[in-house]
Design a protein around this motif. Structure first.
Motif, PDB file in Angstrom:
ATOM      1  N   LEU A 131       0.833  -1.195   0.000  1.00  0.00           N
ATOM      2  CA  LEU A 131       0.000   0.000   0.000  1.00  0.00           C
ATOM      3  C   LEU A 131       0.871   1.250   0.000  1.00  0.00           C
ATOM      4  CD1 LEU A 131      -2.758  -0.929   2.625  1.00  0.00           C
ATOM      5  CD2 LEU A 131      -2.811  -1.262   0.147  1.00  0.00           C
ATOM      6  N   SER A 132       0.416   2.290  -0.697  1.00  0.00           N
ATOM      7  CA  SER A 132       1.098   3.578  -0.657  1.00  0.00           C
ATOM      8  C   SER A 132       0.764   4.270   0.656  1.00  0.00           C
ATOM      9  CB  SER A 132       0.650   4.447  -1.832  1.00  0.00           C
ATOM     10  OG  SER A 132      -0.733   4.760  -1.716  1.00  0.00           O
ATOM     11  N   SER A 133       1.416   5.402   0.889  1.00  0.00           N
ATOM     12  CA  SER A 133       1.146   6.139   2.116  1.00  0.00           C
ATOM     13  C   SER A 133      -0.290   6.626   2.160  1.00  0.00           C
ATOM     14  CB  SER A 133       2.107   7.328   2.236  1.00  0.00           C
ATOM     15  OG  SER A 133       3.441   6.892   2.361  1.00  0.00           O
ATOM     16  N   ALA A 134      -0.824   7.047   1.004  1.00  0.00           N
ATOM     17  CA  ALA A 134      -2.216   7.514   0.970  1.00  0.00           C
ATOM     18  C   ALA A 134      -3.182   6.366   1.220  1.00  0.00           C
ATOM     19  CB  ALA A 134      -2.506   8.178  -0.371  1.00  0.00           C
ATOM     20  N   ALA A 135      -2.940   5.198   0.580  1.00  0.00           N
ATOM     21  CA  ALA A 135      -3.805   4.033   0.805  1.00  0.00           C
ATOM     22  C   ALA A 135      -3.676   3.528   2.239  1.00  0.00           C
ATOM     23  CB  ALA A 135      -3.445   2.930  -0.189  1.00  0.00           C
ATOM     24  N   ASN A 136      -2.470   3.620   2.762  1.00  0.00           N
ATOM     25  CA  ASN A 136      -2.272   3.233   4.152  1.00  0.00           C
ATOM     26  C   ASN A 136      -3.069   4.153   5.089  1.00  0.00           C
ATOM     27  OD1 ASN A 136      -1.095   1.460   5.974  1.00  0.00           O
ATOM     28  ND2 ASN A 136       0.615   2.846   6.399  1.00  0.00           N
ATOM     29  N   GLY A 137      -3.148   5.410   4.745  1.00  0.00           N
ATOM     30  CA  GLY A 137      -3.963   6.332   5.521  1.00  0.00           C
ATOM     31  C   GLY A 137      -5.433   5.982   5.468  1.00  0.00           C
ATOM     32  N   LEU A 138      -5.883   5.445   4.325  1.00  0.00           N
ATOM     33  CA  LEU A 138      -7.276   5.007   4.214  1.00  0.00           C
ATOM     34  C   LEU A 138      -7.563   3.855   5.170  1.00  0.00           C
ATOM     35  CD1 LEU A 138     -10.029   5.115   2.774  1.00  0.00           C
ATOM     36  CD2 LEU A 138      -9.082   3.549   1.052  1.00  0.00           C
ATOM     37  N   VAL A 139      -6.631   2.915   5.263  1.00  0.00           N
ATOM     38  CA  VAL A 139      -6.792   1.778   6.180  1.00  0.00           C
ATOM     39  C   VAL A 139      -6.815   2.266   7.632  1.00  0.00           C
ATOM     40  CG1 VAL A 139      -5.719  -0.332   7.029  1.00  0.00           C
ATOM     41  CG2 VAL A 139      -5.761   0.140   4.573  1.00  0.00           C
ATOM     42  N   ILE A 140      -5.946   3.213   7.949  1.00  0.00           N
ATOM     43  CA  ILE A 140      -5.877   3.723   9.315  1.00  0.00           C
ATOM     44  C   ILE A 140      -7.144   4.496   9.691  1.00  0.00           C
ATOM     45  CG2 ILE A 140      -4.631   5.318  10.823  1.00  0.00           C
ATOM     46  CD1 ILE A 140      -2.082   4.540   9.345  1.00  0.00           C
ATOM     47  N   SER A 141      -7.722   5.192   8.716  1.00  0.00           N
ATOM     48  CA  SER A 141      -8.903   6.007   9.011  1.00  0.00           C
ATOM     49  C   SER A 141     -10.200   5.207   8.983  1.00  0.00           C
ATOM     50  CB  SER A 141      -8.998   7.160   8.003  1.00  0.00           C
ATOM     51  OG  SER A 141      -9.179   6.659   6.685  1.00  0.00           O
ATOM     52  N   ALA A 142     -10.191   3.953   8.509  1.00  0.00           N
ATOM     53  CA  ALA A 142     -11.418   3.152   8.424  1.00  0.00           C
ATOM     54  C   ALA A 142     -12.109   2.986   9.782  1.00  0.00           C
ATOM     55  CB  ALA A 142     -11.117   1.794   7.800  1.00  0.00           C
ATOM     56  N   PRO A 143     -11.381   2.699  10.888  1.00  0.00           N
ATOM     57  CA  PRO A 143     -12.081   2.598  12.174  1.00  0.00           C
ATOM     58  C   PRO A 143     -12.802   3.887  12.567  1.00  0.00           C
ATOM     59  CG  PRO A 143      -9.889   1.625  12.341  1.00  0.00           C
ATOM     60  CD  PRO A 143      -9.957   2.330  11.018  1.00  0.00           C
ATOM     61  N   ALA A 144     -12.248   5.031  12.169  1.00  0.00           N
ATOM     62  CA  ALA A 144     -12.881   6.300  12.528  1.00  0.00           C
ATOM     63  C   ALA A 144     -14.233   6.457  11.848  1.00  0.00           C
ATOM     64  CB  ALA A 144     -11.965   7.463  12.152  1.00  0.00           C
ATOM     65  N   LEU A 145     -14.380   5.902  10.631  1.00  0.00           N
ATOM     66  CA  LEU A 145     -15.661   5.987   9.936  1.00  0.00           C
ATOM     67  C   LEU A 145     -16.740   5.234  10.702  1.00  0.00           C
ATOM     68  CD1 LEU A 145     -17.412   6.733   7.517  1.00  0.00           C
ATOM     69  CD2 LEU A 145     -16.543   4.678   6.345  1.00  0.00           C
ATOM     70  N   ALA A 146     -16.427   4.010  11.108  1.00  0.00           N
ATOM     71  CA  ALA A 146     -17.403   3.244  11.882  1.00  0.00           C
ATOM     72  C   ALA A 146     -17.703   3.919  13.216  1.00  0.00           C
ATOM     73  CB  ALA A 146     -16.878   1.825  12.107  1.00  0.00           C
ATOM     74  N   SER A 147     -16.676   4.473  13.843  1.00  0.00           N
ATOM     75  CA  SER A 147     -16.885   5.165  15.114  1.00  0.00           C
ATOM     76  C   SER A 147     -17.791   6.368  14.943  1.00  0.00           C
ATOM     77  CB  SER A 147     -15.542   5.598  15.700  1.00  0.00           C
ATOM     78  OG  SER A 147     -14.730   4.488  15.987  1.00  0.00           O
ATOM     79  N   ILE A 173     -14.156  -6.211  18.952  1.00  0.00           N
ATOM     80  CA  ILE A 173     -12.738  -5.853  18.794  1.00  0.00           C
ATOM     81  C   ILE A 173     -11.889  -7.100  18.588  1.00  0.00           C
ATOM     82  CG2 ILE A 173     -10.720  -4.956  20.027  1.00  0.00           C
ATOM     83  CD1 ILE A 173     -12.543  -2.850  21.262  1.00  0.00           C
ATOM     84  N   ALA A 174     -12.109  -8.113  19.402  1.00  0.00           N
ATOM     85  CA  ALA A 174     -11.325  -9.342  19.288  1.00  0.00           C
ATOM     86  C   ALA A 174     -11.511  -9.994  17.924  1.00  0.00           C
ATOM     87  CB  ALA A 174     -11.716 -10.315  20.404  1.00  0.00           C
ATOM     88  N   ILE A 175     -12.747 -10.061  17.459  1.00  0.00           N
ATOM     89  CA  ILE A 175     -13.029 -10.668  16.149  1.00  0.00           C
ATOM     90  C   ILE A 175     -12.393  -9.842  15.035  1.00  0.00           C
ATOM     91  CG2 ILE A 175     -14.866 -11.257  14.524  1.00  0.00           C
ATOM     92  CD1 ILE A 175     -16.658 -11.858  16.955  1.00  0.00           C
ATOM     93  N   SER A 176     -12.481  -8.528  15.125  1.00  0.00           N
ATOM     94  CA  SER A 176     -11.963  -7.654  14.065  1.00  0.00           C
ATOM     95  C   SER A 176     -10.440  -7.706  13.979  1.00  0.00           C
ATOM     96  CB  SER A 176     -12.429  -6.215  14.310  1.00  0.00           C
ATOM     97  OG  SER A 176     -13.836  -6.136  14.291  1.00  0.00           O
ATOM     98  N   ASP A 177      -9.764  -7.747  15.110  1.00  0.00           N
ATOM     99  CA  ASP A 177      -8.303  -7.837  15.071  1.00  0.00           C
ATOM    100  C   ASP A 177      -7.848  -9.183  14.510  1.00  0.00           C
ATOM    101  OD1 ASP A 177      -7.191  -5.365  15.979  1.00  0.00           O
ATOM    102  OD2 ASP A 177      -7.999  -5.784  17.960  1.00  0.00           O
ATOM    103  N   PHE A 178      -8.592 -10.223  14.794  1.00  0.00           N
ATOM    104  CA  PHE A 178      -8.272 -11.508  14.185  1.00  0.00           C
ATOM    105  C   PHE A 178      -8.479 -11.444  12.669  1.00  0.00           C
ATOM    106  CE2 PHE A 178      -9.424 -15.792  12.743  1.00  0.00           C
ATOM    107  CZ  PHE A 178      -8.319 -16.512  13.197  1.00  0.00           C
ATOM    108  N   GLY A 179      -9.543 -10.763  12.246  1.00  0.00           N
ATOM    109  CA  GLY A 179      -9.772 -10.587  10.815  1.00  0.00           C
ATOM    110  C   GLY A 179      -8.687  -9.756  10.154  1.00  0.00           C
ATOM    111  N   THR A 180      -8.160  -8.759  10.876  1.00  0.00           N
ATOM    112  CA  THR A 180      -7.055  -7.962  10.340  1.00  0.00           C
ATOM    113  C   THR A 180      -5.821  -8.827  10.115  1.00  0.00           C
ATOM    114  OG1 THR A 180      -7.871  -5.990  11.481  1.00  0.00           O
ATOM    115  CG2 THR A 180      -5.575  -5.975  10.753  1.00  0.00           C
ATOM    116  N   LEU A 189      -9.186  -6.172   4.551  1.00  0.00           N
ATOM    117  CA  LEU A 189      -8.490  -5.423   5.592  1.00  0.00           C
ATOM    118  C   LEU A 189      -9.309  -4.215   6.025  1.00  0.00           C
ATOM    119  CD1 LEU A 189      -5.982  -4.931   7.331  1.00  0.00           C
ATOM    120  CD2 LEU A 189      -4.953  -3.729   5.382  1.00  0.00           C
ATOM    121  N   VAL A 190      -9.884  -3.487   5.075  1.00  0.00           N
ATOM    122  CA  VAL A 190     -10.711  -2.326   5.402  1.00  0.00           C
ATOM    123  C   VAL A 190     -11.971  -2.755   6.149  1.00  0.00           C
ATOM    124  CG1 VAL A 190     -12.112  -0.482   4.405  1.00  0.00           C
ATOM    125  CG2 VAL A 190      -9.823  -0.911   3.523  1.00  0.00           C
ATOM    126  N   VAL A 191     -12.560  -3.890   5.719  1.00  0.00           N
ATOM    127  CA  VAL A 191     -13.755  -4.395   6.406  1.00  0.00           C
ATOM    128  C   VAL A 191     -13.435  -4.733   7.864  1.00  0.00           C
ATOM    129  CG1 VAL A 191     -15.425  -6.286   6.481  1.00  0.00           C
ATOM    130  CG2 VAL A 191     -14.842  -5.241   4.290  1.00  0.00           C
TER     131      VAL A 191
END
Length: 504
Positions: A131-147, A173-180, A189-191
């Motif tokens: 992933l590029s830095s921009a795409a990596n930022g998308l992955v990092i920001s995905a939890p904020a969308l759900a929040s 949280i436990a299920i999602s980290d296992f999915g990650t 990964l985004v899901v």
């Protein structure tokens, strides 16, 4: 004959003398008032002024003494009952509060050991799957969308009962980290990261509410009680971050997410042992109900039932509006911590990922200092004043990172020492901000809707967090000076502090 005649005369004289002495003694015993000048009238009441007390006075005096003794014994008995019901423990907390708080904080300590393991891993994981830095930022920001999407609903859920929100959120949280850890590409990964955000906002709403309930039992020490959580989090991250760097070097980035899955599972089990602090449906009085008067608790119930914490109304309040703007600025700093600082540290410090993990660990340890200082200042100076002071320091610390990276390091110091100093100053001041901002939010929150109200600034920050990692990644990819994205994040933080200061 003369002797016989003298004897009766002497005897009469003696009797007269004794009679006079008796009358004198009677008067000295105060049967006649001292101010009485005339003869005593028949039927008049004569009060003793001096001498021995009358029987009535003796009875009254003795009765008063017994009443005083009984009242003192009753007060001592009540004090003993209060002491037995609510024995005082650490920081002056009732023992029941201390037990619940200790279990809650120990659970979070275990959880944040796992969280610390993934903090230096998240951007490296994105790089590992291309992933590029921009795409990596998308992955990092995905939890904020759900929040952001679930923040209001999660707050309402937590204001009905704290414990169910914490349990369901931690399970997700436990299920999602296992999915990650198992995600093969960006889409799953985004899901998984979206699921993490959902679980985190539900669990944190319950945790914030329960912590507020427990801190409310000692309002005069609220800041220091909340700072204990910051110390626990900092210690957990300090232990987990270097362990996470070692695990990444040995087993790859995916393994660190399995660590946080295990930590979340243990926290879930520990949460199940906690006592519910507030519920409008329980017949048995909860911990918080026992700490408040019936009138106060009814007011809290009415607040929950009528949903007083309407975000549309809260945002009209300058206090909540400025606090939300402050949280928006602060989120840029957290985005830099996740998206930029680990990458800069891995490229600048010796050891690569291990060096980055060590820096994150040191930043966590700085919270052991910043958290108590922030709590102490909140109780002494005021929570809002502490937020402003620490916010200014943290903002300028991030702004200084590009300059620190350009500095020539003296031979007697390790490479990147100035960069390390800037990061540690930022982390220490931020750790002081957290208990102060939480205390301020609790102080202005409407009764019975603490979790819902505190979700407003959190949702505002999450909304910005959707774009902040992406924006910082774009600034980093633009080829400008190293660390310029951190300076931008610090500038945004200073703007948020200014908004809080003037009450926009």
């Amino acid at each position: 004959m003369m002797r016989l005649m003298a004897t009766p005369r002497k005897q009469g004289t003696t009797l007269v003398f004794l009679l006079i002495c008796s009358l004198f003694c009677i008067r000295s015993r105060a049967y006649i008032p001292s101010k009485q000048t005339g003869p005593i009238k028949k039927g008049s009441t004569v009060r003793p002024e001096r001498g021995l007390p009358s029987l009535k006075e003796n009875i009254i005096s003795r009765t008063l003494q017994l009443q005083k003794k009984n009242n003192a014994d009753q007060e001592d008995s009540i004090d003993d009952m209060v002491t037995q019901e609510q024995p005082v423990s650490f920081l002056g907390m009732p023992e029941s509060t201390a037990k619940s708080l200790s279990l809650l904080l120990f659970s979070q300590f275990i959880l944040f050991i796992g969280v610390g393991a993934v903090i230096p891993t998240i951007p490296l994981y994105g790089k590992a799957i291309g992933l590029s830095s921009a795409a990596n930022g998308l992955v990092i920001s995905a939890p904020a969308l759900a929040s952001l999407l679930l923040s209001k609903s999660a707050g309402n859920f937590a204001d009905i009962a704290r414990k169910p929100a914490m349990l369901w959120g931690m399970l997700i949280i436990a299920i999602s980290d296992f999915g990650t850890a198992m995600a093969p590409s960006i889409i799953p990964l985004v899901v998984a990261r979206l699921g993490l955000g959902a679980g985190r906002i539900i669990s944190e709403s319950g945790e914030r509410g329960m912590l507020a309930d427990l801190a409310a039992t000692i309002p005069e020490l609220r800041g220091r009680a909340l700072s204990i959580q910051q110390v626990v989090i900092a210690l957990g991250i300090a232990i987990g971050a270097p362990a996470g760097g070692f695990i990444v070097e040995q087993f790859g980035p995916r393994a660190s997410f399995l660590c946080v899955t295990a930590a979340a599972s243990i926290a879930l089990l520990l949460y199940s042992l906690l006592e519910e602090t507030i519920s409008i449906t329980d017949e048995k009085p909860t911990l918080v109900q026992s700490m408040h008067s019936s009138e106060d608790f009814v007011q809290m119930q009415d607040g929950m039932a009528s949903n007083n914490a309407d975000w549309g109304e809260l945002i009209k309040d300058p206090n909540w509006r400025s606090l939300s703007l402050y949280e928006v600025g602060a989120k840029f700093g957290y985005a830099a911590k996740l998206a930029s600082i680990p990458i800069i540290a891995a490229a600048t410090l010796p050891g690569g990922a291990v060096g980055a993990g060590s820096l994150i660990s040191a930043a966590g340890l700085s919270g052991l200092v910043g958290g108590p200082v922030g709590g102490f200042l909140s109780d002494r100076l005021g929570s809002k004043e502490t937020v402003l002071l620490s916010g200014v320091i943290s903002g300028f610390a991030l702004v200084s990172i590009p300059f620190a990276l350009q500095m020539n390091t003296p031979d007697f110091l390790p490479n990147g020492s100035a960069f390390i100093a800037s990061v540690l100053i930022w982390s220490t001041s931020v750790s002081a901000q957290v208990p102060a901002s939480n205390a301020y939010a609790q102080e202005i929150a409407p009764p019975g809707s603490t979790a819902t109200a505190m979700g407003l600034p959190r949702a505002s920050g999450d909304a910005v967090f959707l774009v902040a990692p992406f924006l910082l990644g774009y600034i980093s990819d633009s080829g400008a000076a190293d660390g310029i994205e951190c300076a931008f994040a610090g500038f945004c933080g200073l703007v948020g502090v200014a908004a809080l200061a003037i009450g926009l």
